[in-house]
Enzyme design. Structure first.
Site, PDB file in Angstrom:
ATOM      1  N   GLY A   1       0.768  -1.240   0.000  1.00  0.00           N
ATOM      2  CA  GLY A   1       0.000   0.000   0.000  1.00  0.00           C
ATOM      3  C   GLY A   1       0.797   1.287   0.000  1.00  0.00           C
TER       4      GLY A   1
ATOM      5  N   ASP B   1       0.564   3.335   4.232  1.00  0.00           N
ATOM      6  CA  ASP B   1      -0.509   4.055   3.550  1.00  0.00           C
ATOM      7  C   ASP B   1      -1.518   4.642   4.529  1.00  0.00           C
ATOM      8  OD1 ASP B   1      -1.353   1.513   4.296  1.00  0.00           O
ATOM      9  OD2 ASP B   1      -2.077   0.926   2.315  1.00  0.00           O
TER      10      ASP B   1
ATOM     11  N   ASP C   1      -4.967   2.475  10.807  1.00  0.00           N
ATOM     12  CA  ASP C   1      -6.346   2.090  11.102  1.00  0.00           C
ATOM     13  C   ASP C   1      -6.429   1.737  12.590  1.00  0.00           C
ATOM     14  OD1 ASP C   1      -8.989   1.331  10.765  1.00  0.00           O
ATOM     15  OD2 ASP C   1      -8.515  -0.620   9.905  1.00  0.00           O
TER      16      ASP C   1
ATOM     17  N   LYS D   1      -7.331   6.987  10.000  1.00  0.00           N
ATOM     18  CA  LYS D   1      -8.780   6.904  10.187  1.00  0.00           C
ATOM     19  C   LYS D   1      -9.158   7.377  11.571  1.00  0.00           C
ATOM     20  CE  LYS D   1     -10.234   3.339   7.098  1.00  0.00           C
ATOM     21  NZ  LYS D   1     -10.795   1.991   6.931  1.00  0.00           N
TER      22      LYS D   1
ATOM     23  N   PHE E   1     -13.964   2.737   4.011  1.00  0.00           N
ATOM     24  CA  PHE E   1     -12.950   1.949   3.327  1.00  0.00           C
ATOM     25  C   PHE E   1     -12.516   2.698   2.078  1.00  0.00           C
ATOM     26  CE2 PHE E   1     -11.067  -1.310   0.714  1.00  0.00           C
ATOM     27  CZ  PHE E   1     -10.282  -1.963   1.643  1.00  0.00           C
ATOM     28  N   VAL E   2     -11.229   3.058   2.034  1.00  0.00           N
ATOM     29  CA  VAL E   2     -10.743   3.888   0.932  1.00  0.00           C
ATOM     30  C   VAL E   2      -9.795   3.100   0.019  1.00  0.00           C
ATOM     31  CG1 VAL E   2     -11.026   6.095   2.113  1.00  0.00           C
ATOM     32  CG2 VAL E   2      -8.905   4.801   2.423  1.00  0.00           C
TER      33      VAL E   2
ATOM     34  N   ASP F   1      -5.708  -0.683  -1.943  1.00  0.00           N
ATOM     35  CA  ASP F   1      -6.447  -1.597  -2.812  1.00  0.00           C
ATOM     36  C   ASP F   1      -7.770  -2.045  -2.219  1.00  0.00           C
ATOM     37  OD1 ASP F   1      -5.223  -3.261  -0.747  1.00  0.00           O
ATOM     38  OD2 ASP F   1      -5.927  -4.953  -1.949  1.00  0.00           O
TER      39      ASP F   1
ATOM     40  N   ARG G   1      -5.317   0.254  -6.980  1.00  0.00           N
ATOM     41  CA  ARG G   1      -4.117   0.894  -6.420  1.00  0.00           C
ATOM     42  C   ARG G   1      -3.599   2.033  -7.296  1.00  0.00           C
ATOM     43  NH1 ARG G   1      -2.169  -2.370  -2.203  1.00  0.00           N
ATOM     44  NH2 ARG G   1      -2.373  -4.620  -2.508  1.00  0.00           N
TER      45      ARG G   1
HETATM   46  P1  5GP Z   1      -3.827  -1.320  11.108  1.00  0.00           P
HETATM   47  O1  5GP Z   1      -2.781  -2.326  11.419  1.00  0.00           O
HETATM   48  O2  5GP Z   1      -3.456   0.091  11.492  1.00  0.00           O
HETATM   49  O3  5GP Z   1      -5.174  -1.706  11.610  1.00  0.00           O
HETATM   50  O4  5GP Z   1      -4.079  -1.379   9.568  1.00  0.00           O
HETATM   51  C1  5GP Z   1      -3.222  -0.875   8.666  1.00  0.00           C
HETATM   52  C2  5GP Z   1      -3.413  -1.625   7.358  1.00  0.00           C
HETATM   53  O5  5GP Z   1      -4.788  -1.999   7.107  1.00  0.00           O
HETATM   54  C3  5GP Z   1      -3.019  -0.724   6.232  1.00  0.00           C
HETATM   55  O6  5GP Z   1      -1.650  -0.885   5.931  1.00  0.00           O
HETATM   56  C4  5GP Z   1      -3.902  -1.196   5.105  1.00  0.00           C
HETATM   57  O7  5GP Z   1      -3.247  -2.258   4.444  1.00  0.00           O
HETATM   58  C5  5GP Z   1      -5.138  -1.767   5.766  1.00  0.00           C
HETATM   59  N1  5GP Z   1      -6.282  -0.823   5.730  1.00  0.00           N
HETATM   60  C6  5GP Z   1      -6.867  -0.231   6.779  1.00  0.00           C
HETATM   61  N2  5GP Z   1      -7.886   0.567   6.384  1.00  0.00           N
HETATM   62  C7  5GP Z   1      -7.934   0.487   5.038  1.00  0.00           C
HETATM   63  C8  5GP Z   1      -8.777   1.098   4.035  1.00  0.00           C
HETATM   64  O8  5GP Z   1      -9.700   1.895   4.272  1.00  0.00           O
HETATM   65  N3  5GP Z   1      -8.510   0.766   2.745  1.00  0.00           N
HETATM   66  C9  5GP Z   1      -7.527  -0.105   2.395  1.00  0.00           C
HETATM   67  N4  5GP Z   1      -7.353  -0.351   1.092  1.00  0.00           N
HETATM   68  N5  5GP Z   1      -6.708  -0.685   3.314  1.00  0.00           N
HETATM   69  C10 5GP Z   1      -6.911  -0.399   4.623  1.00  0.00           C
HETATM   70 MG    MG Z   2      -0.968  -2.303   4.569  1.00  0.00          MG
END
Ligand code: 5GP
Ligand code: MG
Length: 173
Positions: free
Chosen positions: A38, A94, A97, A125, A146-147, A153, A159
């Site tokens: 990402g 990227d 979350d 987010k 969800f973006v 992706d 992407r």
């Molecule tokens: P975290 O570990 O902070 O929960 O998640 C980070 C990863 O979740 C990001 O690197 C990404 O791969 C994925 N992710 C979280 N939210 C989104 C979203 O809205 N869209 C996409 N495409 N990936 C997301």
């Molecule tokens: Mg990721």
């Protein structure tokens, strides 16, 4: 596709982040580490605006959820990572979350002997974080949607979009 952040706004914000990194890393060589896949587009745009010498490394982080009750375990593949021992690291992802990915990858880089780790995300987010973690650089705070696009992706598609978008409910569009 609903455009959440247009291409021009991303370009301006990436320039601002680069300016902050250029000021903070003044006089230090460092390694930019991108989390696959990402962060690729963001990394490519950001490094072309960096003024100080740096290496580029990549690593893969995937989360697996075994059962509904176990929290996701992060599996790291560091096969593409150059030596990080003694290096100052700028870690890119990227989107932040839950915070699980960045906090665990940061801890791993420290374990590998990195001299310092700063973290940078294009998107963060709002209201989703479960793991306390403060990135050093954040591009945009976004609502809990969800973006896709600009590296992000859905099922390995979208992407390439030059903007950040929100898929309509009918994802076949
Ligand atoms: P975290 O570990 O902070 O929960 O998640 C980070 C990863 O979740 C990001 O690197 C990404 O791969 C994925 N992710 C979280 N939210 C989104 C979203 O809205 N869209 C996409 N495409 N990936 C997301
Ligand atoms: Mg990721």
């Amino acid at each position: 596709m609903n455009v959440l952040i247009p291409e021009e706004a991303i370009r301006e914000r990436v320039s601002e982040i680069a300016a902050a990194v250029n000021a903070d890393f003044h006089g230090r060589t460092f390694t930019v580490v991108g989390i696959l896949t990402g962060s690729l587009v963001f990394l490519a745009d950001l490094v072309r605006r960096l003024e100080h010498r740096h290496q580029i490394g990549l690593l893969e982080a995937s989360s697996y959820r075994g059962t509904a009750t176990t929290p996701g375990t992060l599996v790291l593949n560091t096969g593409l990572l150059p030596e990080v021992r003694g290096r100052h690291i700028l870690l890119l992802d990227d989107i932040l979350d839950t915070g699980a990915t960045l906090s665990q990858v940061t801890a791993h880089l420290v374990e590998l002997g990195a001299a310092s780790v700063k973290t940078c995300v294009l998107l963060r987010k709002i209201g989703r974080q479960t793991v306390p973690f403060e990135p050093d650089y954040v591009g945009f705070a976004i609502p809990d949607k969800f973006v896709v696009g600009y590296g992000l992706d859905f099922n390995d598609d979208y992407r390439h979009l030059p903007f950040i978008g929100v898929l309509p409910d009918d994802t076949s569009v």
